[in-house]
Design a protein around this motif. Structure first.
Motif, PDB file in Angstrom:
ATOM      1  N   ASN A  78       5.751  60.893 -32.753  1.00  0.00           N
ATOM      2  CA  ASN A  78       4.522  60.329 -31.974  1.00  0.00           C
ATOM      3  C   ASN A  78       3.650  59.250 -32.343  1.00  0.00           C
ATOM      4  O   ASN A  78       3.816  59.024 -33.547  1.00  0.00           O
ATOM      5  N   GLU A  79       2.902  58.624 -31.736  1.00  0.00           N
ATOM      6  CA  GLU A  79       1.723  58.054 -32.075  1.00  0.00           C
ATOM      7  C   GLU A  79       0.681  59.050 -32.609  1.00  0.00           C
ATOM      8  O   GLU A  79       0.872  59.921 -32.297  1.00  0.00           O
ATOM      9  N   ASP A  80      -0.564  58.206 -33.352  1.00  0.00           N
ATOM     10  CA  ASP A  80      -1.510  58.756 -33.732  1.00  0.00           C
ATOM     11  C   ASP A  80      -2.232  59.513 -32.493  1.00  0.00           C
ATOM     12  O   ASP A  80      -2.589  58.934 -31.497  1.00  0.00           O
ATOM     13  N   LYS A  81      -2.548  60.764 -32.480  1.00  0.00           N
ATOM     14  CA  LYS A  81      -3.523  61.644 -31.671  1.00  0.00           C
ATOM     15  C   LYS A  81      -5.058  61.657 -32.221  1.00  0.00           C
ATOM     16  O   LYS A  81      -5.093  62.033 -33.293  1.00  0.00           O
ATOM     17  N   ASP A  82      -5.636  61.224 -31.273  1.00  0.00           N
ATOM     18  CA  ASP A  82      -7.294  61.348 -31.429  1.00  0.00           C
ATOM     19  C   ASP A  82      -7.676  62.499 -30.881  1.00  0.00           C
ATOM     20  O   ASP A  82      -7.704  62.727 -29.559  1.00  0.00           O
ATOM     21  N   TYR A  83      -8.362  63.350 -31.718  1.00  0.00           N
ATOM     22  CA  TYR A  83      -8.623  64.788 -31.190  1.00  0.00           C
ATOM     23  C   TYR A  83     -10.024  64.742 -30.740  1.00  0.00           C
ATOM     24  O   TYR A  83     -10.823  65.928 -30.305  1.00  0.00           O
ATOM     25  N   ARG A  84     -10.824  63.672 -30.875  1.00  0.00           N
ATOM     26  CA  ARG A  84     -12.235  63.678 -30.537  1.00  0.00           C
ATOM     27  C   ARG A  84     -12.378  63.604 -28.902  1.00  0.00           C
ATOM     28  O   ARG A  84     -11.461  63.303 -28.209  1.00  0.00           O
TER      29      ARG A  84
END
Length: 421
Positions: A78-84
């Protein structure tokens, strides 16, 4: 350093989240609170990665644009996941909108003058400040307060076509039918032509503002300046009756009369509490020998300044509503014709701000002025409604809508991939 201002904003957001949204912080998985209530990041183990892409969009575009944001983790396949957490940011100053989450400050207004911010991307400054404090929020949307108020009102009233801010500053936004219903941020506070300025009040005050020669309309309407205009007018009318008190009264000092005091005086007058008005004038403002007639005259000076503010706001609003297509003006004549599309419907205007909400008779004065300028048939089609905290709610609505749009795009992209394979 422009970072100092946004560090204050970020600290406020951090304190708010720590005390009111602790569960939301911990739900991000990569942010936690330590024993001293600082927000800290923790690394995820391989089996902790969230792969629920069917429910949440991957914010790879945001990650690339922000350049190495915190709390992004590479997931296998997967691509990067932003958890904000997505956030809407209302910034109530003239901006150049570069994108949905990018805006450059054009100039300060409302008495603000902070070095180093004009020409900067204020969304980026806010994001960087929050990242420094590990605040788990991501600026997905930035908008002006009038735009936010318009979105908030339109969410509740489908016929909303304009919004106005009448508070510390003043501005408007409207939906432009000739540009595919694009929302236009008017920035009418900067209008400077054909204004009924008074030299002893408007020009004198303008000379010692931080942005002399600019924002003339804002200085004649908004709450930042109403008190100062009443103070200058009272000095002109009463002369030595005030000036002889020198340092005993704040009315001899620049910015010595707050707009909130003007509102209090008008509220006491409407409720016929003249003794309370005399208490404010004699004790709070130090005018010990003011008579009953002096007090009544001071009330009228407050009313003159406030009525002019309401009249200007009403006139400008009619100009905005003409742009929405509500009515047309017959060329070279002071005659106005309601457009047929509005024969069976009304247009709503969301209004927020302390002047609109707190100054007595202000709302009715605006309505009366609009009817005098156009006609009763058109004025009756205009519905002014209070939109409390409309700017903040509108920014939240824009963020939620944008978030849903990204989810739909992600779903469409995954569906297309399945078709290919």
């Amino acid at each position: 350093d422009p970072r100092e201002l946004f560090d204050v904003f970020a600290q406020t957001m951090k304190d708010f989240m720590v005390h009111h949204h602790r569960d939301d912080i911990e739900s991000t998985k990569v942010y936690q609170l330590d024993a001293e209530l600082n927000i800290v990041q923790i690394p995820l183990e391989d089996d902790e990665f969230d792969d629920s892409d069917d429910d949440e969009p991957v914010f790879a575009a945001n990650a690339a644009r922000r350049k190495q944001p915190p709390a992004t983790h590479s997931q296998t396949g997967n691509e990067d996941k932003d958890y904000r957490i997505p956030m809407g940011f209302t910034f109530s100053f003239p901006m150049q909108q570069n994108g949905i989450n990018s805006a450059t400050l054009l100039q300060w207004t409302k008495g603000f003058d902070i070095d180093g911010v004009v020409g900067m991307d204020v969304a980026q400054l806010m994001q960087q400040a929050m990242d420094r404090l590990n605040v788990p929020l991501r600026v997905d949307v930035i908008c002006n307060d009038t735009v936010g108020t318009l979105l908030s009102c339109a969410f509740e009233k489908s016929g909303c076509r304009a919004a106005v801010i009448l508070g510390t500053g003043t501005n408007a936004a409207y939906i432009e039918p000739k540009r595919k219903n694009e929302i236009i941020n008017v920035e009418w506070g900067a209008f400077d032509k054909s204004l009924p300025r008074q030299p002893a009040v408007d020009l004198v005050m303008d000379a010692y503002t931080v942005n002399a020669g600019e924002q003339y309309t804002e200085k004649m309407i908004s709450g930042e300046y109403l008190g100062e205009m009443v103070r200058l007018l009272s000095l002109q009318v009463f002369g030595d009756k005030i000036q002889r008190y020198e340092n005993e009264t704040t009315l001899t000092q620049r910015w010595g009369l707050k707009s909130s005091i003007v509102s209090q005086i008008l509220q006491r007058f409407d409720s016929q509490h003249m003794t309370e008005i005399y208490r404010i004038l004699r004790i709070d403002l130090g005018l010990r020998e003011f008579t009953m007639n002096d007090g009544k005259l001071f009330v009228q000076l407050c009313r003159v300044i406030v009525n002019r503010s309401a009249d200007l706001a009403a006139t400008l609003l009619l100009g905005v509503l003409e742009k929405t297509g509500l009515f047309t003006k017959i060329k070279d004549k002071e005659l106005f014709v309601l457009e047929s599309a509005y024969n069976a419907k009304k247009v709503w205007v969301g209004i927020d701000g302390s002047v609109w909400q707190n100054v007595p008779r202000y709302q009715q004065r605006m309505k009366n002025t609009m009817q005098k300028i156009v006609n009763k048939k058109i004025a009756d089609k205009i519905k002014l409604t209070t939109s409390i905290d409309g700017s903040g709610r509108g920014a939240a609505l824009a963020t939620a809508t944008h978030h849903e749009y990204l989810k739909q795009q992600l779903f469409a992209a995954k569906r297309n991939r399945k078709k290919i394979f």
